[in-house]
Enzyme design. Structure first.
Site, PDB file in Angstrom:
ATOM      1  CG  ASP A   1      11.966  58.551  23.553  1.00  0.00           C
ATOM      2  OD1 ASP A   1      12.332  58.759  24.722  1.00  0.00           O
ATOM      3  OD2 ASP A   1      11.431  59.409  22.824  1.00  0.00           O
TER       4      ASP A   1
ATOM      5  CD  GLU B   1      12.321  57.539  28.593  1.00  0.00           C
ATOM      6  OE1 GLU B   1      13.156  58.340  29.062  1.00  0.00           O
ATOM      7  OE2 GLU B   1      11.507  57.848  27.710  1.00  0.00           O
TER       8      GLU B   1
ATOM      9  CB  CYS C   1      26.060  62.554  23.861  1.00  0.00           C
ATOM     10  SG  CYS C   1      26.774  62.196  22.232  1.00  0.00           S
TER      11      CYS C   1
ATOM     12  CB  CYS D   1      30.923  61.390  23.828  1.00  0.00           C
ATOM     13  SG  CYS D   1      29.822  62.807  24.101  1.00  0.00           S
TER      14      CYS D   1
ATOM     15  CB  CYS E   1      26.928  65.819  21.258  1.00  0.00           C
ATOM     16  SG  CYS E   1      28.103  65.524  22.596  1.00  0.00           S
TER      17      CYS E   1
ATOM     18  CG  ASP F   1      11.659  61.805  20.091  1.00  0.00           C
ATOM     19  OD1 ASP F   1      11.881  62.309  21.212  1.00  0.00           O
ATOM     20  OD2 ASP F   1      10.752  62.178  19.340  1.00  0.00           O
TER      21      ASP F   1
END
Length: 477
Positions: free
Chosen positions: A237, A329, A382, A385, A401, A410
């Site tokens: 990231d 990304e 998240c 989950c 979360c 990050d």
């Protein structure tokens, strides 16, 4: 440094020998006579570029004027063929009258100018007909005397000098001393694993450079069998506060080379503003002190660019050497630069350079680079989950979360990127390329509660076609 794969054959021990195109750039220390010859060649390249553009533009304007009078297309003035071969043929017919001094420079200087013009016209034509992807390309413009200096040699006597490893040979210019040793390229040439195809000289930030396009045979390591060894996957990231956060938990600090140079850069710019510079309106010539200040500015920016490039090369090399799969990304860097408050900070990171270097270096190491979809919410999802938050402002640096997860945002995004490949590719090293995302089309509905980044395809309104929902894998076998 660029590359392109030509072929791959099996070598010893199961290794792959890839033939790639690689660039080797060296700084030059020319004598005053040689520097004058270099500028003359670059000026010749600019002259033929402007000459060819004037010929093509006059022909297009003539045909447009004839159409305005209602003349049929079949009766219009014949169109000029703007291919490099046709422009070169036309130039050879009129060069004695148009440029009687043409023999002072190598013929490659004129050929490179026409080749650049042919490429620019081709890009404009394909962009105008909507067959070229990306942003619209405008019609080529004439080059002025203050444009970037460059010239390309593809034939003639050029390459490394035979005397030692501190000189290069250029057509009509002779043997020029280099500021740094050329031993890395010389060793490959002597071993027969490299062949120099072309040489490009350029003037950047107050210094002359020569860049060789070399066909290199590189030996990639033998791939590790997937049945016996689990592949190493890392999500990366990129950011401004931290240069890169890896899914392994490692955080690479941003050196902020441009920020540290701002104080000195502002002082030099204020100094240049107090001196006499260029004035196109009145034709005012710059003073010697203004030129001296601009040289200092160029050297400072060159130091910043070199330091940034060195750090990014070390980062990308370490990523592809220590991991089997690297997940990045598909960032819209051009769109991010439109944010005034962060534009300078984003530009100082070099996010696009990390992706470019990682992709071509992965081919050398037999590593897979996976590019996640641009609209994949890696920061809002998240990693425990899979719940996707509706909003997450940039100032919130800690991801919280309801499941109890509390983590740096990050690091959470980096782990989501790594889980994206593990969930979507069971082999975690798929060699089949997946289609690119479509950032220019309408967004699609996402499946809630998953961390795979897969989109639920739907027909875009008004377009009548489905939007692909995968990322892109770059893998060189």
């Amino acid at each position: 440094m660029g590359w392109g794969q030509d072929s791959a054959v099996a070598g010893r021990g199961g290794c792959l020998v890839n033939t790639v195109l690689q660039a080797y750039r060296f700084a030059l220390d020319p004598t005053p006579t040689q520097e004058e010859a270099l500028r003359s060649h670059c000026g010749a390249q600019r002259f033929t570029y402007n000459w060819g553009l004037a010929v093509v533009k006059a022909n297009l304007d003539q045909r447009a004027a004839e159409r305005s009078y209602g003349i049929a297309d079949a009766d219009l003035t014949a169109a000029v063929d703007w291919s490099a071969y046709s422009l070169r043929k036309h130039w050879n017919q009129i060069k004695n009258e148009t440029a009687p001094w043409w023999a002072e420079n190598s013929k490659e200087a004129y050929s490179s100018g026409m080749a650049n013009l042919a490429a620019a016209l081709s890009n404009w034509s394909t962009s105008r007909s909507r067959t070229r992807k990306g942003r619209r390309v405008g019609f080529p413009r004439f080059k002025g005397k203050r444009s970037a200096l460059s010239c390309r040699f593809s034939t003639g006597a050029f390459g490394l000098a035979d005397s030692d490893r501190r000189h290069v040979r250029l057509p009509r210019i002779g043997i020029v001393r280099t500021h740094e040793s050329t031993r890395k390229l010389a060793r490959r040439v002597d071993a027969g694993t490299a062949r120099i195809r072309s040489a490009t000289v350029s003037f950047r930030r107050g210094r002359w450079f020569v860049s060789f396009s070399v066909q290199v045979q590189r030996t990639s390591p033998a791939p590790v069998p997937r049945a016996t060894a689990a592949p190493s996957v890392v999500g990366v990231d990129l950011g401004v506060k931290t240069l890169a956060v890896l899914s392994t938990g490692e955080m690479i600090e941003n050196p902020k080379h441009l920020e540290h140079a701002q104080k000195k850069l502002r002082r030099l710019n204020r100094q240049a503003a107090r001196r006499v510079g260029w004035d196109k309106r009145t034709g005012q010539q710059p003073s010697s002190r203004w030129l001296h200040t601009q040289d200092r500015v160029a050297k400072l920016l060159a130091y910043v660019a070199d330091a940034r490039r060195d750090g990014l090369h070390k980062l990308s090399t370490r990523l592809v050497r220590t991991h089997d799969v690297v997940v990045l990304e598909d960032l819209n860097v051009a769109g991010m630069l439109r944010t005034r408050s962060l534009a300078r900070h984003i530009a100082g990171v070099g996010m696009g350079e990390v992706r470019r270097q990682s992709v071509y270096k992965a081919g050398w190491q037999g590593t897979t680079v996976h590019i996640a979809d641009r609209w994949y919410p890696s920061s809002k999802t998240c990693s425990a989950c899979g719940e996707v938050k509706a909003k997450l402002s940039l100032k919130k640096r800690v991801f919280k979360c309801d499941c109890g997860l509390r983590m740096d945002r990050d690091l959470n995004a980096a782990r989501n990127l790594a889980a994206l490949v593990q969930a979507s590719s069971p082999s975690c090293g798929a060699t089949v390329n997946e289609p690119d995302g479509t950032p220019r089309k309408a967004r699609t509905v996402r499946a809630a509660g998953i961390a795979t980044g897969r989109l639920t395809p739907r027909v875009s309104q008004g377009r009548g076609r489905e939007v692909p929902a995968q990322g892109t894998d770059f893998h060189i076998p």
